[in-house]
Design a protein around this motif. Structure first.
Motif: not given
Length: 190
Positions: A11-18, A91-98, A104-108, A122-130
């Motif tokens: 869990t982190v505070c997200t800095i607005p994306s440029t 999750d990049i483990w399931q789909n390397p094209a993500v 990708i922004q659904k989980s990260y 990874a966002g809060k409570n997201r279970k991802v491989s990386y």
């Protein structure tokens, strides 16, 4: 082993994306279908993708996914394992094209975009491989290196050798040939 590293980022505070991540994704998406040559731990592989389906090739295995079904071929065993693809997986483990899509922004969360480096966590409570992914971009805004930090804390480096447009029929590119299916032992896990 390559498949595990490609398939495929607290869990982190997200800095607005440029917008750097979106610019990279747009650059790759503008190619339609892309061929990405990579090096993972001194092993070469290539991924042909349109952002949803993909065909990964390495010396030890070949993987196809049309977004619904996944086929993993082991040449040494002469076997194809068929399973349901995790459709729309972020999750990049399931789909390397993500990484190349907005999925990708659904989980990260984009934590930092400095210069040509993007840090995702990874966002809060997201279970991802990386849970952490670092992406280094070249001057052309295409990825040059991806650092994957695993749950156990190990970091795996994927070096992007090249990214180029590729012309192919997705229906033929993202599934094994009928001849290969006939010649191989097929283990259908669906």
């Amino acid at each position: 082993m390559i498949f595990g590293f490609l398939l495929l980022f607290i869990t982190v505070c997200t800095i607005p994306s440029t917008g750097l991540l979106e610019e990279m994704q747009g650059k790759v998406a503008s190619m339609g279908m892309a061929k990405i040559s990579v090096n993972v731990q001194d092993a070469d592989a290539s991924v042909l993708t349109d952002g949803v389906g993909y065909h990964l090739q390495s010396e030890t295995l070949e993987v196809w996914s049309d977004g619904k079904t996944q086929w993993v071929y082991s040449p040494s065993e002469g076997e194809i394992t068929v399973s349901d693809a995790v459709a729309g997986s972020d999750d990049i483990w399931q789909n390397p094209a993500v990484l190349l899509t907005s999925e990708i922004q659904k989980s990260y969360d984009v934590v930092s975009e400095k210069g040509s480096y993007i840090l995702l966590k990874a966002g809060k409570n997201r279970k991802v491989s990386y849970p952490q992914i670092g992406i280094s971009l070249g001057k052309n805004l295409l990825p040059e290196k991806i650092d994957l930090k695993s749950i156990s804390g190990e970091t795996y480096v994927i070096r992007i050798v090249s990214v180029s447009p590729f012309s192919a029929n997705p229906l033929e590119s993202f599934r094994p040939s009928e001849a290969l299916l006939r010649e191989s032992f097929v283990n259908d896990m669906r």
